[in-house]
Design a protein around this motif. Structure first.
Motif, PDB file in Angstrom:
ATOM      1  N   ALA A 255      -4.729   2.749   0.312  1.00 40.75           N
ATOM      2  CA  ALA A 255      -4.535   3.240  -1.057  1.00 40.75           C
ATOM      3  C   ALA A 255      -3.446   2.430  -1.754  1.00 40.75           C
ATOM      4  CB  ALA A 255      -4.145   4.715  -1.026  1.00 40.75           C
ATOM      5  N   TRP A 256      -3.618   2.231  -3.067  1.00 38.00           N
ATOM      6  CA  TRP A 256      -2.666   1.480  -3.888  1.00 38.00           C
ATOM      7  C   TRP A 256      -2.221   2.380  -5.031  1.00 38.00           C
ATOM      8  CZ3 TRP A 256      -2.010  -2.886  -1.236  1.00 38.00           C
ATOM      9  CH2 TRP A 256      -3.065  -3.334  -0.456  1.00 38.00           C
ATOM     10  N   ASP A 257      -0.934   2.426  -5.308  1.00 37.75           N
ATOM     11  CA  ASP A 257      -0.469   3.367  -6.328  1.00 37.75           C
ATOM     12  C   ASP A 257       0.056   2.737  -7.612  1.00 37.75           C
ATOM     13  OD1 ASP A 257       1.929   2.368  -5.338  1.00 37.75           O
ATOM     14  OD2 ASP A 257       2.873   4.326  -5.111  1.00 37.75           O
ATOM     15  N   GLY A 258       0.128   1.404  -7.681  1.00 38.76           N
ATOM     16  CA  GLY A 258       0.581   0.757  -8.912  1.00 38.76           C
ATOM     17  C   GLY A 258       2.030   1.058  -9.266  1.00 38.76           C
ATOM     18  N   HIS A 259       2.847   1.333  -8.271  1.00 39.03           N
ATOM     19  CA  HIS A 259       4.247   1.693  -8.494  1.00 39.03           C
ATOM     20  C   HIS A 259       5.009   0.514  -9.095  1.00 39.03           C
ATOM     21  CE1 HIS A 259       7.857   3.993  -6.484  1.00 39.03           C
ATOM     22  NE2 HIS A 259       7.789   4.180  -7.780  1.00 39.03           N
ATOM     23  N   ALA A 260       5.702   0.728 -10.188  1.00 39.56           N
ATOM     24  CA  ALA A 260       6.541  -0.297 -10.815  1.00 39.56           C
ATOM     25  C   ALA A 260       7.896   0.324 -11.118  1.00 39.56           C
ATOM     26  CB  ALA A 260       5.892  -0.822 -12.083  1.00 39.56           C
ATOM     27  N   ILE A 261       8.948  -0.460 -10.895  1.00 41.35           N
ATOM     28  CA  ILE A 261      10.317   0.051 -10.997  1.00 41.35           C
ATOM     29  C   ILE A 261      11.187  -1.017 -11.645  1.00 41.35           C
ATOM     30  CG2 ILE A 261      12.317   0.844  -9.667  1.00 41.35           C
ATOM     31  CD1 ILE A 261      10.325   1.438  -7.351  1.00 41.35           C
TER      32      ILE A 261
ATOM     33  N   ASN B 255       0.849  -1.193   0.000  1.00 36.18           N
ATOM     34  CA  ASN B 255       0.000   0.000   0.000  1.00 36.18           C
ATOM     35  C   ASN B 255       0.886   1.244   0.000  1.00 36.18           C
ATOM     36  OD1 ASN B 255       0.878  -0.611   2.679  1.00 36.18           O
ATOM     37  ND2 ASN B 255      -0.612   0.847   3.444  1.00 36.18           N
ATOM     38  N   ILE B 256       0.274   2.377  -0.254  1.00 37.15           N
ATOM     39  CA  ILE B 256       1.058   3.620  -0.326  1.00 37.15           C
ATOM     40  C   ILE B 256       0.774   4.488   0.886  1.00 37.15           C
ATOM     41  CG2 ILE B 256      -0.646   4.847  -1.734  1.00 37.15           C
ATOM     42  CD1 ILE B 256       3.192   5.112  -1.953  1.00 37.15           C
ATOM     43  N   THR B 257       1.845   5.051   1.416  1.00 29.10           N
ATOM     44  CA  THR B 257       1.765   6.043   2.480  1.00 29.10           C
ATOM     45  C   THR B 257       2.697   7.184   2.095  1.00 29.10           C
ATOM     46  OG1 THR B 257       3.516   4.936   3.723  1.00 29.10           O
ATOM     47  CG2 THR B 257       1.243   4.354   4.295  1.00 29.10           C
ATOM     48  N   ILE B 258       2.641   8.264   2.805  1.00 30.22           N
ATOM     49  CA  ILE B 258       3.486   9.421   2.480  1.00 30.22           C
ATOM     50  C   ILE B 258       4.953   9.035   2.579  1.00 30.22           C
ATOM     51  CG2 ILE B 258       4.167  11.738   3.213  1.00 30.22           C
ATOM     52  CD1 ILE B 258       1.234  12.135   4.102  1.00 30.22           C
ATOM     53  N   GLY B 259       5.712   9.299   1.515  1.00 32.97           N
ATOM     54  CA  GLY B 259       7.144   9.031   1.478  1.00 32.97           C
ATOM     55  C   GLY B 259       7.524   7.604   1.106  1.00 32.97           C
ATOM     56  N   LYS B 260       6.550   6.716   1.003  1.00 31.34           N
ATOM     57  CA  LYS B 260       6.863   5.303   0.749  1.00 31.34           C
ATOM     58  C   LYS B 260       7.399   5.069  -0.658  1.00 31.34           C
ATOM     59  CE  LYS B 260       4.983   0.760   1.844  1.00 31.34           C
ATOM     60  NZ  LYS B 260       3.767   0.044   2.274  1.00 31.34           N
ATOM     61  N   ALA B 261       6.949   5.821  -1.636  1.00 32.66           N
ATOM     62  CA  ALA B 261       7.419   5.637  -3.015  1.00 32.66           C
ATOM     63  C   ALA B 261       8.920   5.886  -3.110  1.00 32.66           C
ATOM     64  CB  ALA B 261       6.659   6.548  -3.970  1.00 32.66           C
ATOM     65  N   ASP B 262       9.389   6.945  -2.456  1.00 33.12           N
ATOM     66  CA  ASP B 262      10.832   7.226  -2.458  1.00 33.12           C
ATOM     67  C   ASP B 262      11.594   6.118  -1.758  1.00 33.12           C
ATOM     68  OD1 ASP B 262      10.503   9.647  -3.797  1.00 33.12           O
ATOM     69  OD2 ASP B 262      10.384  10.809  -1.941  1.00 33.12           O
ATOM     70  N   TYR B 263      11.047   5.643  -0.647  1.00 31.07           N
ATOM     71  CA  TYR B 263      11.708   4.583   0.101  1.00 31.07           C
ATOM     72  C   TYR B 263      11.778   3.296  -0.718  1.00 31.07           C
ATOM     73  CZ  TYR B 263      13.106   1.747   4.091  1.00 31.07           C
ATOM     74  OH  TYR B 263      13.788   0.910   4.932  1.00 31.07           O
ATOM     75  N   ARG B 264      10.680   2.931  -1.412  1.00 32.06           N
ATOM     76  CA  ARG B 264      10.656   1.757  -2.292  1.00 32.06           C
ATOM     77  C   ARG B 264      11.714   1.869  -3.382  1.00 32.06           C
ATOM     78  NH1 ARG B 264       4.830   2.121  -4.193  1.00 32.06           N
ATOM     79  NH2 ARG B 264       3.638   1.220  -2.527  1.00 32.06           N
ATOM     80  N   ARG B 265      11.732   3.037  -4.023  1.00 28.95           N
ATOM     81  CA  ARG B 265      12.689   3.276  -5.104  1.00 28.95           C
ATOM     82  C   ARG B 265      14.111   3.072  -4.591  1.00 28.95           C
ATOM     83  NH1 ARG B 265      11.461   8.093  -5.673  1.00 28.95           N
ATOM     84  NH2 ARG B 265       9.656   7.772  -7.007  1.00 28.95           N
ATOM     85  N   ASN B 266      14.421   3.647  -3.415  1.00 31.09           N
ATOM     86  CA  ASN B 266      15.754   3.500  -2.842  1.00 31.09           C
ATOM     87  C   ASN B 266      16.052   2.048  -2.470  1.00 31.09           C
ATOM     88  OD1 ASN B 266      16.368   6.213  -3.106  1.00 31.09           O
ATOM     89  ND2 ASN B 266      15.575   6.728  -1.085  1.00 31.09           N
ATOM     90  N   LEU B 267      15.053   1.334  -1.934  1.00 26.54           N
ATOM     91  CA  LEU B 267      15.234  -0.083  -1.615  1.00 26.54           C
ATOM     92  C   LEU B 267      15.596  -0.883  -2.865  1.00 26.54           C
ATOM     93  CD1 LEU B 267      12.299  -1.098   0.783  1.00 26.54           C
ATOM     94  CD2 LEU B 267      14.734  -1.317   1.244  1.00 26.54           C
ATOM     95  N   CYS B 268      14.849  -0.677  -3.927  1.00 29.17           N
ATOM     96  CA  CYS B 268      15.061  -1.429  -5.165  1.00 29.17           C
ATOM     97  C   CYS B 268      16.404  -1.082  -5.802  1.00 29.17           C
ATOM     98  CB  CYS B 268      13.925  -1.176  -6.146  1.00 29.17           C
ATOM     99  SG  CYS B 268      12.325  -1.789  -5.556  1.00 29.17           S
ATOM    100  N   MET B 269      16.746   0.181  -5.829  1.00 29.66           N
ATOM    101  CA  MET B 269      18.044   0.578  -6.382  1.00 29.66           C
ATOM    102  C   MET B 269      19.172  -0.007  -5.534  1.00 29.66           C
ATOM    103  SD  MET B 269      17.084   4.502  -7.507  1.00 29.66           S
ATOM    104  CE  MET B 269      18.752   5.072  -7.459  1.00 29.66           C
ATOM    105  N   GLY B 270      19.024   0.072  -4.224  1.00 28.51           N
ATOM    106  CA  GLY B 270      20.049  -0.457  -3.335  1.00 28.51           C
ATOM    107  C   GLY B 270      20.209  -1.958  -3.464  1.00 28.51           C
ATOM    108  N   GLN B 271      19.092  -2.680  -3.524  1.00 26.23           N
ATOM    109  CA  GLN B 271      19.164  -4.137  -3.639  1.00 26.23           C
ATOM    110  C   GLN B 271      19.786  -4.535  -4.966  1.00 26.23           C
ATOM    111  OE1 GLN B 271      19.109  -6.178  -1.393  1.00 26.23           O
ATOM    112  NE2 GLN B 271      18.419  -8.167  -2.085  1.00 26.23           N
ATOM    113  N   SER B 272      19.449  -3.830  -6.036  1.00 23.11           N
ATOM    114  CA  SER B 272      20.042  -4.163  -7.335  1.00 23.11           C
ATOM    115  C   SER B 272      21.547  -3.880  -7.323  1.00 23.11           C
ATOM    116  CB  SER B 272      19.359  -3.400  -8.478  1.00 23.11           C
ATOM    117  OG  SER B 272      19.718  -2.030  -8.495  1.00 23.11           O
TER     118      SER B 272
END
Length: 191
Positions: free
Chosen positions: A84-90, A45-62
């Motif tokens: 809420a769901w935001d459909g974020h894909a990276i 689900n999406i919360t304030i600031g979570k999209a940035d955190y997800r992006r950083n997690l994925c970049m860091g893990q890769s």
């Protein structure tokens, strides 16, 4: 793990949702077992600031796994109305963001990116600490189940989506070249 029988180095490891949020994500072991593509299908689900955190997690893990990391979160139409769901894909490769979906889309969407599996394999060969980690985790890595499949290579020309720098190691810009290659040498010799 899913290993393509007909393409060297094309091996996919799939983890679910919060796996990437853990101290040692399962995809870490997948990468050490040979997976170059790490995927995560998530109902995050999406919360304030979570999209940035997800992006950083994925970049860091890769980056840590010297792999590509594909992440897809649930979007509109998820079965609950409590969050809420935001459909974020990276899509990331070796710490670099290659593609990102529009968040909160009003219809289905798909993102694509070119992944250089050969580059990932070369980076793994160069980084000794990657192989040190493998030897530390050998029993867990050897216990992984591998499923072989035939990848159906698309017919016809497929143009690159990704721009590849003509000068990836040495800059073509004289000022940048001087800063990277000559100023350090000059400043050391004048000391």
């Amino acid at each position: 793990m899913f290993d393509a029988a007909n393409i060297d180095g094309f091996s996919v490891f799939v983890e679910c949702c919060e796996d990437v949020w853990t101290p040692i994500p399962p995809s870490t072991y997948g990468a050490m077992a040979g997976a170059t593509i790490l995927a995560n299908h998530s109902a995050s689900n999406i919360t304030i600031g979570k999209a940035d955190y997800r992006r950083n997690l994925c970049m860091g893990q890769s980056g840590r796994c010297l792999a590509a990391y594909l992440y897809s979160a649930a979007g509109p139409g998820e079965s609950t109305t409590d969050v809420a769901w935001d459909g974020h894909a990276i899509i990331c490769e070796n710490g670099e963001l290659l593609a990102e979906a529009e968040r909160f889309p009003d219809q289905g969407q798909m993102i694509t990116a070119d992944i250089d599996v050969g580059r990932l394999l070369q980076e793994r060969m160069r980084q000794g600490s990657f192989h040190d980690s493998i030897s530390d985790c050998r029993p867990r890595i050897q216990a992984m189940r591998h499923v072989r499949f035939e990848y159906q290579v698309p017919v016809g020309d497929i143009p690159l989506q990704r721009e590849i720098s003509r000068f990836p190691y040495v800059s073509s810009d004289p000022k940048t070249l001087n800063e990277r290659c000559f100023e350090t040498t000059t400043s050391k010799s004048t000391r």
